[in-house]
Design a protein around this motif. Structure first.
Motif, mmCIF file in Angstrom:
data_model
loop_
_atom_site.group_PDB
_atom_site.id
_atom_site.type_symbol
_atom_site.label_atom_id
_atom_site.label_comp_id
_atom_site.label_asym_id
_atom_site.label_seq_id
_atom_site.Cartn_x
_atom_site.Cartn_y
_atom_site.Cartn_z
ATOM 1 N N LYS A 103 0.833 -1.208 0.000
ATOM 2 C CA LYS A 103 0.000 0.000 0.000
ATOM 3 C C LYS A 103 0.862 1.249 0.000
ATOM 4 C CE LYS A 103 -2.077 -1.244 3.850
ATOM 5 N NZ LYS A 103 -3.004 -1.357 5.004
ATOM 6 N N LEU A 110 -20.069 13.300 0.537
ATOM 7 C CA LEU A 110 -20.531 11.956 0.910
ATOM 8 C C LEU A 110 -20.757 11.107 -0.332
ATOM 9 C CD1 LEU A 110 -21.503 9.996 3.101
ATOM 10 C CD2 LEU A 110 -23.806 10.912 2.778
ATOM 11 N N VAL A 142 -16.026 4.291 -2.688
ATOM 12 C CA VAL A 142 -16.147 3.095 -1.865
ATOM 13 C C VAL A 142 -16.793 1.956 -2.670
ATOM 14 C CG1 VAL A 142 -17.751 2.213 -0.124
ATOM 15 C CG2 VAL A 142 -16.077 3.946 0.502
ATOM 16 N N GLU A 181 -14.299 0.551 -5.192
ATOM 17 C CA GLU A 181 -13.291 -0.275 -4.528
ATOM 18 C C GLU A 181 -13.877 -1.596 -4.044
ATOM 19 O OE1 GLU A 181 -10.651 1.110 -1.547
ATOM 20 O OE2 GLU A 181 -10.425 3.079 -2.501
ATOM 21 N N PHE A 199 -16.363 0.054 2.031
ATOM 22 C CA PHE A 199 -16.230 0.926 3.192
ATOM 23 C C PHE A 199 -15.137 0.401 4.135
ATOM 24 C CE2 PHE A 199 -17.640 2.234 7.496
ATOM 25 C CZ PHE A 199 -17.506 3.608 7.327
ATOM 26 N N LEU A 227 -12.639 -1.493 3.345
ATOM 27 C CA LEU A 227 -11.342 -1.334 2.685
ATOM 28 C C LEU A 227 -10.850 0.098 2.811
ATOM 29 C CD1 LEU A 227 -9.282 -2.908 1.054
ATOM 30 C CD2 LEU A 227 -10.475 -2.239 -1.027
ATOM 31 N N MET A 228 -11.776 1.029 2.628
ATOM 32 C CA MET A 228 -11.408 2.437 2.733
ATOM 33 C C MET A 228 -10.881 2.753 4.130
ATOM 34 S SD MET A 228 -11.397 4.997 0.713
ATOM 35 C CE MET A 228 -12.654 5.250 -0.520
ATOM 36 N N LEU A 265 -9.468 0.715 6.138
ATOM 37 C CA LEU A 265 -8.154 0.086 6.271
ATOM 38 C C LEU A 265 -7.071 0.953 5.655
ATOM 39 C CD1 LEU A 265 -6.495 -2.420 7.030
ATOM 40 C CD2 LEU A 265 -7.015 -3.349 4.794
ATOM 41 N N PHE A 266 -7.379 1.514 4.488
ATOM 42 C CA PHE A 266 -6.383 2.296 3.771
ATOM 43 C C PHE A 266 -6.091 3.623 4.442
ATOM 44 C CE2 PHE A 266 -4.581 1.329 -0.400
ATOM 45 C CZ PHE A 266 -4.884 -0.014 -0.425
ATOM 46 N N ASP A 288 -4.352 4.647 8.563
ATOM 47 C CA ASP A 288 -2.962 4.870 8.931
ATOM 48 C C ASP A 288 -2.636 6.356 8.847
ATOM 49 O OD1 ASP A 288 -3.173 2.167 8.655
ATOM 50 O OD2 ASP A 288 -2.180 2.131 6.708
ATOM 51 N N LEU A 289 -3.038 6.942 7.753
ATOM 52 C CA LEU A 289 -2.690 8.339 7.511
ATOM 53 C C LEU A 289 -3.428 9.263 8.462
ATOM 54 C CD1 LEU A 289 -2.670 8.614 3.614
ATOM 55 C CD2 LEU A 289 -0.738 8.570 5.179
ATOM 56 N N ILE A 310 -10.553 8.667 9.501
ATOM 57 C CA ILE A 310 -11.750 9.112 8.802
ATOM 58 C C ILE A 310 -12.605 9.859 9.815
ATOM 59 C CG2 ILE A 310 -13.816 8.290 7.632
ATOM 60 C CD1 ILE A 310 -12.188 5.869 6.757
ATOM 61 N N LEU A 367 -18.573 10.852 9.325
ATOM 62 C CA LEU A 367 -18.801 10.149 8.074
ATOM 63 C C LEU A 367 -19.513 8.820 8.311
ATOM 64 C CD1 LEU A 367 -18.167 11.000 5.224
ATOM 65 C CD2 LEU A 367 -16.199 9.510 5.242
ATOM 66 N N PHE A 403 -22.819 8.194 6.269
ATOM 67 C CA PHE A 403 -22.751 7.109 5.291
ATOM 68 C C PHE A 403 -23.853 6.090 5.561
ATOM 69 C CE2 PHE A 403 -20.750 3.160 3.625
ATOM 70 C CZ PHE A 403 -20.590 3.564 2.312
#
Lengths: 196, 196, 196, 196
Positions: free
Chosen positions: A121, A154, A161, A164, B166, B168-169, B171-172, B175-176, B179, B183, B187
DNA sequence: AATGAATGAGTCTTCATTCAT
DNA sequence: TATGAATGAAGACTCATTCAT
């Protein structure tokens, strides 16, 4: 001389592609860390040492694969970036995206299976893709606003989303049984219908 | 004696949980194949040998982690399976699902990061989850049909794809930068609004 | 607990010394680059992997060996550095140097055989030894000047060259047939006689 | 035809020398075991395969280099071996030896750096040099005896040790800063003065 | 229960050498 | 003569697992 050189380059090019193709498949299905160079060599029909004639290391091979994929994505999406989307353009954008994925379903599924692996990643986060995605998010945000959506960001989130998730679904179920071709089309129209 | 035994079991239980928790975190962030027992031992504050007092092997540890996660999922979703969903029940189902994920965001994100790894996917396919998911798909299919959707199976697909996407998002991007909490809520309401 | 720890440290210390000793012998006689870890392991009576429990890498083992030797040298020569040498002190200095070499002839011959190998020389140049040697050169220069030698620096050079040459000679002929013990003594007196 | 052949042989000879020269430099500075054929080829500006047109193997190349050096030495020292040395002849012998070393300082330093490497020493021991050295030792022994030295063999030993030490010193310090040219001359006169 | 020294199979990588062109 | 793609044996290093303490 030029002849020989040309042939050499041709051979090198072919081998490189072949190794990368086999590696992508294995890395994706087995996981980068579980694929040994020996295994890779057997599947590619070459000797263990040969890979190192084309790539400095296993990691450098991985990098080349990821970067190639990123380049392909960037090339596909880097057109018509005037920034304003009509409903028609949006529909076309979605359709051509799905078309691209469909045509190289195997490649993109494998690529997706690769880039969601831990540590890999990171490659993405440091690539041009981050900026590209951000700019697409902006464009989509403006589009949804113009279309009168209450909470445009949103919707952007929802759309990305969804796409993906679709990729992940393909990755999971492709091994067992292929996803029916028709689903591609219906899913795509479902998205277009929602957002136009 | 019974007392000592009880305390003994308690300690064992705690150690086991601790090891599993550390392992899940590392397996998820580094990738199962890249985490060594030595690294695991250091992070868990134990010796290398001790792990083998609790688990037969590295793979057996992995199995225990995955099975525990699957059990948790099954326990959460195995209620009220009479099979017919009203719009209200659907909304409640979605809300409680998100609530569950939100409350243990870290755990589920890690768990998700684990099970999408190659080779580990297989665990799921052979688990009870496959059947559970299928039955939920059926229930949702009936619900969407009753709600008058044109292509109910497509909606089921869309919904499940969205939820996976959702995850997966999360997870990605976890780290940074986290979220935004809001949301989650928006959502979730967006989904309920679409399908009720 | 303290007991166990102590025993561990004891074992570690012994093993480390044993490995270093075997490695020095092999590195010196075969050449660092020609000694494989497998060969080292066999000669040390351990498994291939064990070396890595004590040293990070083959190079790190080499470094430890060289540094130990340098330390020994520094400890031996770092005394009485007031800077002024009488003839008697000079004689004593030479005699004790030879005594040191003689007592551990095997060790120092091997060490010398190691440090003259290409790439390994660099270790010395970056070590404290460079400064130590320079300071000894100064002291000897003063001594020779006081003794009335015409070209003191040339004498320093001659003396150091002679000692190095002696070490090299030992290295070369020790494999075939031992240098007669008496030579040590006569050679040493020859040097003392020349310079006092 | 004879012409073409001659040119052919000339080119072969040049190539061979060039390869040997580059190899000597690399073997000496990096160590025989650390120089790969690929590296050698790059530095010599040829392809990897070409080396095998001139030498059977890497070891055979090494052998050729060492033998060439030995031959050069033998040719230089194989004159006037009547066996009796006058003081004048001794002085001339030392001077011409130093002159030879000085004129090809780079070559001899590299050569010396090669032959002191472990395993390579063996080449020398099995060469004609052993006999040559022995005969020189004899001649020098007689000379020192005639000159009235108390322990002639010790003087032979001292002299040869000094010269070897000088070579080693050159090898060590040549990388950093050149040894002052004048030292050659002074060192040489110092030796002559001691022994005549 | 707990430790960590020890093992050895397996991994990545290098490199001398061969050979088709 | 000259090239460099290709090979495979060997080397450095890792790591899951065992076991004496």
């Amino acid at each position: 001389m030029a002849d020989r050189e040309k042939r050499h380059l041709e051979i090198r090019g072919k081998r490189k592609k072949q190794i990368m193709s086999v590696a992508l498949r294995l890395f994706s299905s087995e996981g980068y860390g579980h694929v040994s160079i020996a295994e890779l060599a057997i599947h590619a029909g070459i000797s263990k040492g040969l890979m190192y004639n084309y790539f400095d290391s296993k990691e450098s091979l991985l990098k080349a694969i990821v970067e190639e994929g990123i380049d392909k994505i960037i090339q596909s999406f880097d057109r018509n970036r005037d920034g304003i989307l009509t409903a028609e353009e949006f529909a076309h954008f979605i359709r051509s995206t799905f078309r691209l994925m469909e045509e190289n379903k195997v490649y993109w599924t494998q690529f997706f299976g690769l880039i969601i692996q831990p540590n890999i990643k990171e490659f993405l986060k440091n690539s041009e893709m981050t900026g590209l995605i951000a700019s697409y998010f902006d464009i989509l945000g403006v589009y949804f606003k113009n279309m009168g959506f209450e909470d445009p960001m949103l919707e952007v989130f929802h759309l990305s989303v969804t796409i993906e998730g679709f990729a992940l679904m393909m990755l999971f179920y492709n091994d067992l049984a292929d996803i029916p071709e028709a689903l591609f089309k219906r899913f795509e129209e479902r998205i277009i219908h929602t957002y136009t």
